[in-house]
Design a protein around this motif. Structure first.
Motif, PDB file in Angstrom:
ATOM      1  N   ARG A  66       0.826  -1.201   0.000  1.00 62.10           N
ATOM      2  CA  ARG A  66       0.000   0.000   0.000  1.00 62.10           C
ATOM      3  C   ARG A  66       0.868   1.263   0.000  1.00 62.10           C
ATOM      4  O   ARG A  66       1.852   1.356   0.731  1.00 62.10           O
ATOM      5  CB  ARG A  66      -0.911   0.006   1.228  1.00 62.10           C
ATOM      6  CG  ARG A  66      -1.889   1.163   1.238  1.00 62.10           C
ATOM      7  CD  ARG A  66      -2.783   1.118   2.452  1.00 62.10           C
ATOM      8  NE  ARG A  66      -3.810   2.144   2.369  1.00 62.10           N
ATOM      9  CZ  ARG A  66      -4.682   2.409   3.331  1.00 62.10           C
ATOM     10  NH1 ARG A  66      -4.660   1.710   4.445  1.00 62.10           N
ATOM     11  NH2 ARG A  66      -5.590   3.361   3.182  1.00 62.10           N
ATOM     12  N   GLY A  67       0.489   2.238  -0.823  1.00 65.42           N
ATOM     13  CA  GLY A  67       1.149   3.534  -0.817  1.00 65.42           C
ATOM     14  C   GLY A  67       2.492   3.569  -1.504  1.00 65.42           C
ATOM     15  O   GLY A  67       3.230   4.546  -1.380  1.00 65.42           O
ATOM     16  N   GLN A  68       2.834   2.522  -2.275  1.00 65.83           N
ATOM     17  CA  GLN A  68       4.108   2.496  -2.984  1.00 65.83           C
ATOM     18  C   GLN A  68       3.881   2.143  -4.444  1.00 65.83           C
ATOM     19  O   GLN A  68       2.926   1.433  -4.783  1.00 65.83           O
ATOM     20  CB  GLN A  68       5.067   1.489  -2.343  1.00 65.83           C
ATOM     21  CG  GLN A  68       5.518   1.862  -0.953  1.00 65.83           C
ATOM     22  CD  GLN A  68       6.601   0.925  -0.433  1.00 65.83           C
ATOM     23  OE1 GLN A  68       7.228   0.189  -1.184  1.00 65.83           O
ATOM     24  NE2 GLN A  68       6.815   0.963   0.875  1.00 65.83           N
ATOM     25  N   PRO A  69       4.762   2.623  -5.331  1.00 69.01           N
ATOM     26  CA  PRO A  69       4.622   2.271  -6.745  1.00 69.01           C
ATOM     27  C   PRO A  69       4.969   0.807  -6.991  1.00 69.01           C
ATOM     28  O   PRO A  69       5.757   0.207  -6.258  1.00 69.01           O
ATOM     29  CB  PRO A  69       5.631   3.199  -7.448  1.00 69.01           C
ATOM     30  CG  PRO A  69       6.624   3.554  -6.390  1.00 69.01           C
ATOM     31  CD  PRO A  69       5.881   3.558  -5.093  1.00 69.01           C
ATOM     32  N   CYS A  70       4.370   0.239  -8.016  1.00 71.23           N
ATOM     33  CA  CYS A  70       4.613  -1.154  -8.382  1.00 71.23           C
ATOM     34  C   CYS A  70       4.564  -1.248  -9.907  1.00 71.23           C
ATOM     35  O   CYS A  70       3.789  -0.543 -10.551  1.00 71.23           O
ATOM     36  CB  CYS A  70       3.550  -2.056  -7.764  1.00 71.23           C
ATOM     37  SG  CYS A  70       3.640  -3.788  -8.268  1.00 71.23           S
ATOM     38  N   ALA A  71       5.398  -2.087 -10.488  1.00 74.60           N
ATOM     39  CA  ALA A  71       5.412  -2.267 -11.944  1.00 74.60           C
ATOM     40  C   ALA A  71       5.082  -3.712 -12.291  1.00 74.60           C
ATOM     41  O   ALA A  71       5.584  -4.641 -11.658  1.00 74.60           O
ATOM     42  CB  ALA A  71       6.771  -1.883 -12.515  1.00 74.60           C
ATOM     43  N   LEU A  72       4.237  -3.898 -13.281  1.00 69.55           N
ATOM     44  CA  LEU A  72       3.910  -5.214 -13.813  1.00 69.55           C
ATOM     45  C   LEU A  72       4.631  -5.328 -15.157  1.00 69.55           C
ATOM     46  O   LEU A  72       4.261  -4.669 -16.128  1.00 69.55           O
ATOM     47  CB  LEU A  72       2.392  -5.347 -13.995  1.00 69.55           C
ATOM     48  CG  LEU A  72       1.862  -6.636 -14.633  1.00 69.55           C
ATOM     49  CD1 LEU A  72       2.239  -7.844 -13.791  1.00 69.55           C
ATOM     50  CD2 LEU A  72       0.350  -6.561 -14.800  1.00 69.55           C
ATOM     51  N   LEU A  73       5.674  -6.135 -15.193  1.00 69.64           N
ATOM     52  CA  LEU A  73       6.561  -6.197 -16.356  1.00 69.64           C
ATOM     53  C   LEU A  73       6.487  -7.554 -17.035  1.00 69.64           C
ATOM     54  O   LEU A  73       6.296  -8.582 -16.385  1.00 69.64           O
ATOM     55  CB  LEU A  73       8.005  -5.925 -15.935  1.00 69.64           C
ATOM     56  CG  LEU A  73       8.230  -4.657 -15.089  1.00 69.64           C
ATOM     57  CD1 LEU A  73       9.671  -4.570 -14.609  1.00 69.64           C
ATOM     58  CD2 LEU A  73       7.854  -3.421 -15.882  1.00 69.64           C
ATOM     59  N   GLY A  74       6.656  -7.561 -18.351  1.00 64.90           N
ATOM     60  CA  GLY A  74       6.653  -8.818 -19.082  1.00 64.90           C
ATOM     61  C   GLY A  74       6.902  -8.584 -20.552  1.00 64.90           C
ATOM     62  O   GLY A  74       6.854  -7.451 -21.044  1.00 64.90           O
TER      63      GLY A  74
END
Length: 206
Positions: A66-74
């Motif tokens: 929660r409250g942090q950036p996240c990347a979905l990579l592929g």
């Protein structure tokens, strides 16, 4: 900053409205920059660090903080948009991502997707909602948009900031990220990407 009366007096004196407007704009920018710079850093004493609550909270255990950036990579065509749509639906309903990873609670989710088109997005979400025994039309915590923000444009960032506040958005998903960044050939540079993404990351955290 100039008052309205000062501006009128200068206009009466024959000065160009373009010059006066530019001067006022520059002065305003300087004031805003000075205020932002003055409040940019916030050092903590060790007592404040120890006493503070900086615990990591998960929206999805072990997966999404929660409250942090996240990347979905592929790789290309690895169903990233489909996965992102299932993530958005799961978070908005407090369900289970991919039918397995339980979300902590329902959140207000805004997904901006500019690649697949609303027709494909609608068809995919309907299938995913049906699999999760959800009525897609009745979900009031999920918002979709086919327009993407230009992350280097201050006006876009501020417009997005206002929308997040207005709709009380808790999770923002942008798909695909590469269409939002004018990298000018520096796509492989972590420094260039960090600079491009820092603005929207900071805005979301605020």
């Amino acid at each position: 900053l100039y008052s309205l009366h000062q501006a009128i007096d200068r206009l009466k004196g024959g000065e160009s409205i373009v010059d006066i407007t530019a001067e006022v704009h520059n002065a305003t920018e300087d004031v805003l920059t000075d205020e932002a710079t003055a409040n940019r850093f916030a050092p903590l004493t060790m007592a404040e660090l120890v006493a503070g609550n900086f615990d990591v909270e998960y929206e999805i255990d072990g997966m999404l903080v929660r409250g942090q950036p996240c990347a979905l990579l592929g790789a290309s065509k690895s169903m990233k948009t489909t996965l992102a749509l299932d993530l958005a639906l799961s978070l908005a309903t407090g369900g289970s991502f991919l039918g397995r990873f339980r979300c902590k609670s329902a959140r207000r989710v805004y997904m901006m997707s500019g690649e697949s088109g609303l027709g494909t997005i609608k068809e995919t979400l309907l299938r995913q909602a049906d699999a999760a025994s959800q009525d897609l039309a009745s979900i009031e915590t999920l918002f979709m948009d086919s327009t993407l923000p230009r992350l280097k444009e201050r006006a876009d960032i501020e417009a997005l900031r206002a929308l997040l506040k207005q709709r009380q958005i808790e999770v923002l998903i942008i798909d695909p990220l590469y269409l939002c960044i004018d990298a000018n050939g520096s796509e492989g540079s972590v420094y260039a990407m960090g600079a491009a993404l820092s603005g929207i990351s900071r805005m979301c955290q605020e």
